[in-house]
Design a protein around this motif. Structure first.
Motif, short mmCIF file in Angstrom:
data_model
loop_
_atom_site.label_atom_id
_atom_site.label_comp_id
_atom_site.label_asym_id
_atom_site.label_seq_id
_atom_site.Cartn_x
_atom_site.Cartn_y
_atom_site.Cartn_z
N ALA A 214 6.96 -1.38 2.40
CA ALA A 214 7.50 -2.50 1.63
C ALA A 214 6.73 -2.72 0.34
N THR A 215 5.40 -2.71 0.43
CA THR A 215 4.61 -3.01 -0.77
C THR A 215 4.72 -1.92 -1.81
N VAL A 216 4.76 -0.65 -1.38
CA VAL A 216 4.82 0.45 -2.34
C VAL A 216 6.16 0.48 -3.06
N PHE A 217 7.24 0.36 -2.32
CA PHE A 217 8.53 0.58 -2.96
C PHE A 217 9.13 -0.67 -3.59
N SER B 204 2.94 0.44 9.12
CA SER B 204 3.95 1.27 8.48
C SER B 204 4.93 0.43 7.66
N GLN B 205 5.41 -0.64 8.23
CA GLN B 205 6.39 -1.48 7.54
C GLN B 205 5.79 -2.14 6.31
N ARG B 206 4.55 -2.60 6.41
CA ARG B 206 3.92 -3.25 5.26
C ARG B 206 3.62 -2.26 4.15
N PHE C 199 1.94 4.37 -7.00
CA PHE C 199 0.60 4.81 -6.62
C PHE C 199 -0.39 3.65 -6.62
N SER C 200 -0.25 2.76 -7.59
CA SER C 200 -1.14 1.61 -7.67
C SER C 200 -1.01 0.73 -6.43
N ALA C 201 0.22 0.49 -5.99
CA ALA C 201 0.44 -0.32 -4.80
C ALA C 201 -0.10 0.38 -3.56
#
Length: 214
Positions: free
Chosen positions: A88-91, A83-85, A108-110
């Motif tokens: 973090a990566t998306v936002f 959940s944390q990863r 969306f790409s992330a």
């Protein structure tokens, strides 16, 4: 992502045990979480034992119990890590984009990249088992709420007001989750990742542009 022993399946009972080298605490925890994620995704929570996780990690069970009290404890840690990863990566990726259109596409790409890099993690986080248990459902719904909350912040910067942006943010988050889950489960029939990205971006962006003042 670091390679784990016998990634294709859980080790056979007769397979020779090969302990891994001593690792610093944070690296060992990361390795154990990767092993547990792989083991749980392979056979499910109930059918996976701590011994299975230890074998995949290449450690003894005492090493595993030094860091996690029980199978539930390590499963919860796995879900929290995923959940944390994901968040973090998306936002972080979306926030780095400059225009609203670029933010939508980057987010969306992330999201899609994360699923491709950690398909087991995505399946575990949003699986039926993780939603049925109260303790684990809290983590899954927390991830969903966080995704929607961050989308709402982006919508606020685009002039969308409350309560519209809250409703819209959950719609966009749900669309992304369900489209990606279907795509992930479609196997050899799945469309290319770039096409999925284009479809998601077009649906979200055209829809947002058509809202008018809200």
């Amino acid at each position: 992502m670091s390679a784990l022993p016998n990634e294709s399946a859980l080790p056979n009972e007769a397979e020779e045990f090969r302990p891994t080298a001593r690792l610093p605490g944070p690296e060992r925890r990361k390795q154990l979480l990767e092993a547990a994620r792989q083991a749980f995704a392979s056979t499910g929570f109930h059918e996976t034992s701590m011994n299975d996780v230890a074998k995949v990690a290449g450690v003894t069970k005492p090493v595993l119990y030094q860091r996690f009290e029980s199978k539930r404890d390590i499963y919860r840690a796995v879900l929290e890590d995923i959940s944390q990863r994901l968040q973090a990566t998306v936002f972080e990726t979306a926030a780095a984009a400059t225009t609203p259109r670029e933010q939508v596409e980057a987010g969306f790409s992330a999201y899609i990249d994360f699923v491709q890099e950690d398909p087991d993690g995505f399946k575990l986080l949003f699986s039926g088992a993780s939603r049925e248990d109260g303790e684990w459902a809290e983590i899954t719904t927390g991830a969903e709420h966080s995704v929607a909350s961050n989308i709402a912040k982006l919508l606020a910067s685009n002039g969308v007001t409350e309560p519209h942006r809250q409703t819209l943010s959950y719609g966009i988050a749900g669309m992304a989750e369900y489209m990606v889950r279907h795509w992930q489960n479609d196997g050899p029939n799945a469309i290319p990742a770039n096409d999925l990205l284009d479809d998601l971006t077009a649906l979200a962006w055209v829809g947002l542009r058509g809202l008018g003042p809200t």
